[in-house]
Motif scaffolding. Structure first.
Motif, PDB file in Angstrom:
ATOM      1  N   UNK A 112      27.166 -48.605   1.084  1.00  0.00           N
ATOM      2  CA  UNK A 112      26.753 -48.320   2.327  1.00  0.00           C
ATOM      3  C   UNK A 112      27.972 -47.501   3.319  1.00  0.00           C
ATOM      4  N   UNK A 113      29.172 -47.231   2.490  1.00  0.00           N
ATOM      5  CA  UNK A 113      30.133 -46.750   3.104  1.00  0.00           C
ATOM      6  C   UNK A 113      29.675 -45.237   2.938  1.00  0.00           C
ATOM      7  N   UNK A 120      36.157 -37.215   2.179  1.00  0.00           N
ATOM      8  CA  UNK A 120      36.472 -38.106   2.839  1.00  0.00           C
ATOM      9  C   UNK A 120      36.175 -39.686   2.491  1.00  0.00           C
ATOM     10  N   UNK A 121      35.155 -39.767   1.841  1.00  0.00           N
ATOM     11  CA  UNK A 121      34.667 -41.109   1.484  1.00  0.00           C
ATOM     12  C   UNK A 121      34.822 -41.504  -0.086  1.00  0.00           C
ATOM     13  N   UNK A 169      26.603 -44.084   2.879  1.00  0.00           N
ATOM     14  CA  UNK A 169      25.446 -43.832   3.761  1.00  0.00           C
ATOM     15  C   UNK A 169      25.887 -43.833   5.214  1.00  0.00           C
ATOM     16  N   UNK A 170      26.889 -44.684   5.624  1.00  0.00           N
ATOM     17  CA  UNK A 170      27.465 -44.496   6.807  1.00  0.00           C
ATOM     18  C   UNK A 170      27.836 -43.304   7.301  1.00  0.00           C
ATOM     19  N   UNK A 171      28.588 -42.588   6.129  1.00  0.00           N
ATOM     20  CA  UNK A 171      29.277 -41.244   6.505  1.00  0.00           C
ATOM     21  C   UNK A 171      28.062 -40.171   6.611  1.00  0.00           C
ATOM     22  N   UNK A 172      27.206 -40.409   5.884  1.00  0.00           N
ATOM     23  CA  UNK A 172      25.831 -39.435   6.105  1.00  0.00           C
ATOM     24  C   UNK A 172      25.368 -39.477   7.464  1.00  0.00           C
ATOM     25  N   UNK A 173      25.305 -40.574   7.732  1.00  0.00           N
ATOM     26  CA  UNK A 173      24.610 -41.025   9.220  1.00  0.00           C
ATOM     27  C   UNK A 173      25.871 -40.350  10.488  1.00  0.00           C
ATOM     28  N   UNK A 174      26.718 -40.617  10.166  1.00  0.00           N
ATOM     29  CA  UNK A 174      27.925 -40.354  10.920  1.00  0.00           C
ATOM     30  C   UNK A 174      27.894 -38.827  11.073  1.00  0.00           C
ATOM     31  N   UNK A 175      27.116 -38.234  10.091  1.00  0.00           N
ATOM     32  CA  UNK A 175      27.401 -36.500  10.218  1.00  0.00           C
ATOM     33  C   UNK A 175      28.087 -35.918   9.343  1.00  0.00           C
ATOM     34  N   UNK A 176      28.552 -36.450   8.297  1.00  0.00           N
ATOM     35  CA  UNK A 176      29.337 -35.728   7.169  1.00  0.00           C
ATOM     36  C   UNK A 176      28.185 -35.037   6.165  1.00  0.00           C
ATOM     37  N   UNK A 177      28.606 -33.656   5.681  1.00  0.00           N
ATOM     38  CA  UNK A 177      27.938 -32.922   4.846  1.00  0.00           C
ATOM     39  C   UNK A 177      28.301 -33.445   3.420  1.00  0.00           C
ATOM     40  N   UNK A 192      31.629 -33.123   2.457  1.00  0.00           N
ATOM     41  CA  UNK A 192      32.848 -34.053   3.152  1.00  0.00           C
ATOM     42  C   UNK A 192      32.905 -35.666   2.958  1.00  0.00           C
ATOM     43  N   UNK A 193      31.295 -35.839   2.664  1.00  0.00           N
ATOM     44  CA  UNK A 193      31.176 -37.277   2.093  1.00  0.00           C
ATOM     45  C   UNK A 193      32.163 -37.588   0.633  1.00  0.00           C
TER      46      UNK A 193
END
Lengths: 290, 352
Positions: free
Chosen positions: A186-187, A204-205, A189-197, A200-201
């Motif tokens: 979910x971290x 950053x994640x 998926x959260x980044x994907x929804x937050x707008x990360x390509x 960047x996912x």
């Protein structure tokens, strides 16, 4: 017998085995490194000369520095390449990755081969007369067909690196797949929804959360690369010349072939320094508190 | 701000049907709750709106745009995850700031916006900490702050309160309601907790087996259930469902206990639904029917009597001062305005 005494008695056999197989040889090699230590000269194993073997290696032996250089470049290249390729494969093979299933099983095969066997097979594959590469290039790229891969210093070195990377990728991939699987989905998926390509996912994640596992992988592989011996021994035997002579091979040659056991012991102890450093880092990452 | 429209949306994994050809219009600024037991397709529906799951067929519209082929990052939605989905290696500040950072918000703008969002969920003093240093409730607030730090077209919330303990859940529920009324952003909220659905929603979609059973306001869902499933799922305690038949304007239980007059033609097989609130408790002989008490429960705010009608047990709610004992006999009467009939075979409501 009191429990307190009993526990020491129970541990004793293990301690004795470790002492006999690790501690004593280590101390003995330290002692030898301070002697003339020629296998062919009786009495020289007790003839102490202080640190002379060490200064000899440092100041009088270009072949020592050649091996340091070869080992350094070899370690950097194999660690870098293996880690990068293994990370790429792990991303593809991890749960939710794009490959998976049967491929994973297939991938582990190289790791089931002993390094010496890998050395022999690569030597055959690169044989300029009946090797696999000779046959392959003979069809695809005739000018490359007659290259004597293992006779050219740079190419031989590249072949050594390639064989090592090939052999180690599966293990590192498996470790990294485990690391990736432990990252909470979910971290990501959260980044994907937050707008990360996708990139960047990853940056950053995924990568920061994979950090500790990646560190362990790099340190472990560095240790294995530094002490590489069997594969080189079978593949090029350090040659041509000394182009692929790593430190372990150099130590073996000086000690066993030339009988300079004292000198070989001192070089072995020089290798202990980076090893201890890496082991310390490894322990720090593996046993770190959360 | 936007409406969300689902047209004939399906999700299948092999033979398993997650969501079965469902259409749903979620109005602009509406708080819509998808309610149902686990495996009913509510989370799958939400994940398809977010873009984390690809529909097998059907269309998803957010505002004026069909988003089927858009990546999650391009859908302009914000999501709160059940396990919060916080980034463990970042501080709370960086967690909340992340959606702004990846969308290229100017640096000078980020700090005030993060601080405003943190203030809205009362997190200001924790901004320098890492998520693992916070309690469950605080982590939930961080997830919320990360969602409200920008103004997305749609909020998606996947059981955001289910990992909190019961007391905290009630507090957070009120905070969430307050916040959503302030923000006025279209919200889709997934839960299996019917109290959350009743209290938060403008409209509730009750789902089962990938199909929306009923869509309506909380009042409609509670007072006018469309079928047996909705009737049994909504309300605490659940609606009493008594099997029986109707003969000459009387409802009789399966073993022939005469219960209540009812304005319906004769039916050989029917299920009568009545809520605990709509069964009045009297002294023995003073109601329509006498029944022995199987169990008496006092919750402090009310008393609940489980009584036996033939082989079937029903729950009636009594006054909070009422004190009875097991095996005592009480009189009961049903409120005739709030009786529901269902067809046990089709499970559909029979309108009177």
């Amino acid at each position: 017998m009191r429990d307190n005494t009993l526990k020491y008695v129970l541990v004793l056999p293990a301690v004795l085995v470790v002492f006999a197989t690790a501690i004593w040889p280590l101390m003995e090699s330290a002692r030898l490194s301070a002697t003339v230590g020629r296998l062919n000269r009786p009495g020289s194993l007790d003839q102490y000369i202080g640190l002379e073997n060490y200064t000899w290696a440092f100041f009088e032996e270009p072949s020592f520095w050649n091996s340091v250089w070869v080992t350094g470049v070899y370690t950097l290249l194999t660690v870098g390449l293996t880690t990068l390729l293994a990370l790429g494969l792990a991303l593809l093979l991890a749960p939710g990755g794009r490959l998976r299933s049967g491929v994973q099983t297939l991938l582990i095969l190289p790791f089931a081969m002993s390094p010496a066997l890998i050395g022999v097979s690569f030597r055959f594959m690169f044989n300029p007369e009946f090797g696999l590469f000779d046959a392959f290039f003979g069809v695809v790229m005739p000018p490359l067909a007659d290259v004597s891969w293992l006779a050219d210093p740079t190419l031989a070195f590249a072949v050594c690196v390639m064989a090592d990377v090939w052999g180690w990728i599966p293990f590192l991939t498996l470790v990294l797949i485990g690391g990736l699987a432990s990252i909470p989905q979910d971290t990501i998926e959260a980044a994907q929804v937050d707008g990360a390509s996708g990139w960047r996912v990853f940056r950053d994640i995924t990568l920061p959360q994979l950090g500790p596992v990646l560190a362990v992988v790099i340190i472990l592989k560095s240790i294995f690369s530094l002490k590489t011996f069997d594969q080189i021994f079978m593949l090029t035997n350090g040659g041509p010349g000394t182009a692929t002579q790593t430190l372990s091979h150099y130590i073996y040659f000086n000690g066993m072939k030339y009988g300079q056991i004292g000198y070989a012991a001192s070089v072995a102890w020089l290798m202990v320094i980076p090893m201890i450093l890496l082991t310390y880092l490894y322990a720090k990452y593996v046993f770190r508190k959360n | 701000m936007a409406e969300v429209i689902l047209k004939n949306l399906s999700k299948r994994w092999g033979d398993f049907v997650g969501v079965d050809n469902q259409s749903l219009d979620i109005h602009d600024k509406e708080f819509l709750v998808l309610l149902g037991p686990s495996g009913c397709g509510k989370t799958t529906t939400m994940r398809m709106i977010a873009g984390l799951e690809e529909p097998t067929s059907g269309e998803i519209w957010i505002g004026e745009r069909q988003v089927n082929d858009d990546l999650p990052k391009d859908r302009d939605v914000a999501m709160v995850f059940q396990n919060y989905g916080l980034y463990p290696h970042m501080t709370i500040f960086d967690n909340i700031a992340y959606p702004l950072k990846v969308r290229g918000t100017p640096k000078a703008e980020i700090r005030p916006r993060v601080e405003r969002a943190a203030a809205q969920v009362e997190l200001t003093q924790f901004l320098d900490r890492k998520p693992k240093a916070l309690s469950g409730g605080q982590r939930q607030r961080v997830a919320l702050a990360r969602a409200i730090v920008r103004t997305p077209k749609v909020f998606l919330m996947d059981e955001p309160l289910s990992n909190l303990d019961a007391k905290l859940r009630v507090t957070m529920r009120a905070e969430l309601k307050h916040l959503s009324r302030e923000l006025k952003v279209t919200t889709v909220y997934v839960t299996h907790d019917q109290i959350e659905a009743m209290t938060l929603a403008d409209r509730v979609a009750v789902m089962k087996h990938g199909i929306i059973q009923q869509l309506g306001t909380p009042d409609e869902i509670y007072n006018d259930p469309a079928n047996l499933f909705v009737a049994g799922f909504i309300g605490s305690p659940a609606m009493n469902l008594v099997r029986g038949r109707i003969e000459g304007g009387q409802f009789l239980t399966e073993d022939g206990v005469k219960l209540s007059p009812i304005a319906s033609e004769d039916r050989s097989e029917v299920v009568l639904g009545v809520r605990a609130d709509d069964i009045n408790v009297h002294e023995a002989g003073e109601g329509d029917i006498d029944a022995p008490i199987y169990a008496f429960e006092n919750t402090g705010e009310a008393s609940f009597l489980t009584v036996e009608w033939g082989d079937q047990r029903v729950i009636a709610r009594g006054d909070r001062h009422l004190r009875k004992d097991q095996d005592d006999v009480v009189g009961l009467s049903l409120n005739p305005d709030h009786l529901y009939l269902f067809d046990p075979n089709t499970e559909k409501r029979i309108r009177l």
